[in-house]
Enzyme design. Structure first.
Site, mmCIF file in Angstrom:
data_model
loop_
_atom_site.group_PDB
_atom_site.id
_atom_site.type_symbol
_atom_site.label_atom_id
_atom_site.label_comp_id
_atom_site.label_asym_id
_atom_site.label_seq_id
_atom_site.Cartn_x
_atom_site.Cartn_y
_atom_site.Cartn_z
ATOM 1 N N SER A 1 43.671 40.724 52.247
ATOM 2 C CA SER A 1 44.979 41.178 51.796
ATOM 3 C C SER A 1 45.749 39.974 51.271
ATOM 4 O O SER A 1 45.254 38.848 51.304
ATOM 5 C CB SER A 1 45.750 41.822 52.944
ATOM 6 N N LYS A 2 46.950 40.224 50.809
ATOM 7 C CA LYS A 2 47.785 39.183 50.211
ATOM 8 C C LYS A 2 47.949 37.965 51.124
ATOM 9 O O LYS A 2 48.147 36.850 50.653
ATOM 10 C CB LYS A 2 49.174 39.737 49.897
#
Ligand code: GLU
Length: 482
Positions: free
Chosen positions: A243-244
């Site tokens: 994820s980010k």
């Protein structure tokens, strides 16, 4: 075999690292077998899809050099086909209409969960007679269409995971056409994959759980199964779903940050696959030649931004100055540092600077940042360089450096031969004579010439800048020190 593979992104988000890896593996397989790489945009989720996302996906693929041979096909334009397949299944009694309202289903599900069970559609409408079904349609009741899951087992072979077998009783009669007339993913993906004669379905392992449903649909439609290849998931270094938090996940972010497309594809290829030896740097041709489905890992891959940055830096240093020049140029143009003479009379000099800088460059923008002083007189001394080399506790140290710099610039002006040997010899002699420690002296000269605490070898820097610029910059340092 006629290899036909597809990349089928849903345009509900950017082209992310996982999607790009899937696209790359499909593309490599197609290119290796002189097959066809098809791009299909799965945009049936109208509310969450957007044209902007589609464009971003196409741009990301193009930047990575993953050219497609057919498409982009838009699933939303193929609804007639999906509906006709649904009709075909209804006519064969392999699917049925379900009139259960969403509210009723929700209520049943809640009750089931509250009593500690696992909800699965209970087959309420499974045995409705044709006549009753017609009546309900006549009276205007909304319905979805469900696939009638036959009893027994569903089995298929996955090239990565091996044999997968699921008991049918664990698969509910799943919806293939929603009450709004739109097909679900299961129906449209099988309808399109059969219609497009896809030979290998290569996609993320997150779809593995759907595949048994798809196999049932293939069988109900009397269609041969494609080969299934489910790629391992990509996790962050903390072993959580990527994820980010783990760095940029959108491919176009990496373009914005000046990564080399070749370095990124090289890195992506190693997320879940390896050529079988220690080799990490693979050209596109090598990737096409060596890619092998049987060498895809079963275990999850780990995305490590540090490793990608390292590969990017290594890839840059492996390129020739000629190959790097267009990148350098666009970075310099962006920073208003480009001088047209570098295209003509000073081209050789530009190449020399690129060669000098490239071992220390992590990404092209470093040419304008780390390398700024090679392209303009308009640069500052890094505060760190000032602190480390140009600040003094003892006035005597200051005076010694000022004298040494003064003498150095005069000597450089007068040198008959201005080369690596003579510039070094002069500097060492002067440093000794004025008792300036060589680390301090060289650090100060480096700061004068580049503004930085780190730079390529100082005498190479002096030669790359040339006598005139070097002397001028030493003068500027003297002014600064006085
Ligand atoms: N559209 C699906 C996705 O973006 C992929 C479907 C498939 O490859 O079968 O996850």
């Amino acid at each position: 075999m006629n290899v036909r593979v597809r990349f089928a992104p849903s345009p509900t988000g950017f082209l992310h690292i996982g999607g790009a890896r899937t696209a790359l593996f499909n593309w490599l397989y197609a290119r290796q077998h002189q097959g066809t790489f098809i791009l299909r945009i799965e945009d049936t989720d109208v509310e969450r899809s957007s044209q902007e996302m589609v464009e971003g996906i196409l741009e990301g693929l193009s930047w990575l050099g993953l050219d497609w041979d057919e498409g982009p096909y838009y699933q939303s334009k193929r609804l007639e086909l999906h509906r006709s397949i649904c009709d075909q299944l209804l006519a064969a009694n392999k699917a049925y209409r379900c009139f259960c309202s969403p509210q009723l289903l929700k209520q049943k599900k809640e009750e089931k969960i509250q009593s500690g069970g696992v909800w699965q559609y209970d087959g309420c409408c499974r045995e409705l007679s044709q006549a009753e079904s017609e009546d309900r349609i006549q009276s205007g009741q909304a319905f979805a269409v469900r696939f009638r899951v036959p009893s027994g087992q569903v089995a298929f072979e996955d090239a990565v995971v091996g044999r997968v077998m699921v008991e049918s009783e664990n698969i509910e009669d799943f919806v293939i056409l929603r009450s709004d007339g739109l097909p679900t993913y299961h129906l449209s993906v099988v309808a399109d994959d059969t219609d497009m004669k896809i030979s290998h379905v290569i996609r993320g392992a997150d779809h593995l759980a759907n595949t048994s449903k798809h196999v049932l649909l293939y069988q109900a439609l009397n269609q041969p199964l494609p080969s299934f290849v489910h790629l391992p998931l990509i996790l962050g270094p903390d072993k959580k779903r990527l994820s980010k938090r783990h760095g940029a996940t959108s491919v176009l972010e990496y373009r914005k940050e000046d990564f080399l497309a070749g370095a990124l594809t090289n890195y992506l290829a190693l997320l879940g696959w390896s050529p079988g030896d220690e080799q990490e740097f693979l050209s596109r041709e090598e990737l096409i030649r060596l890619f092998d489905i049987s060498r895809i890992n079963k275990t999850n891959a780990v995305f490590d931004l540090k490793k990608l940055e390292w590969m990017n830096a290594q890839s840059i240093s492996r390129l020739s100055a000629e190959e790097l020049e267009p990148k350098v140029r666009s970075v310099l143009e962006r920073e208003s540092l480009w001088d047209p003479a570098w295209e003509t009379k000073d081209r050789h000099h530009l190449m020399q600077i690129i060669d000098l800088l490239k071992p220390r460059i992590r990404k092209p923008s470093d040419f304008a940042d780390l390398g700024r002083a090679f392209f303009t007189e308009d640069f500052q001394y890094d505060p760190q360089a000032v602190k480390k080399y140009l600040s003094f506790q003892e006035p005597a140290d200051h005076d010694a450096l000022v004298e040494a710099i003064g003498e150095l610039l005069q000597t450089y002006q007068g040198l008959e031969v201005f080369d690596l040997d003579t510039t070094e010899k002069a500097l060492r002699e002067i440093g000794d004579r004025h008792a300036v420690k060589s680390g301090r002296f060289i650090g100060a000269v480096r700061a004068a010439l580049t503004g930085k605490t780190v730079a390529p070898g100082i005498f190479e820097v002096i030669l790359a800048l040339g006598r005139e610029k070097s002397v001028n910059r030493l003068n500027r340092l003297l002014e600064f020190l006085q």
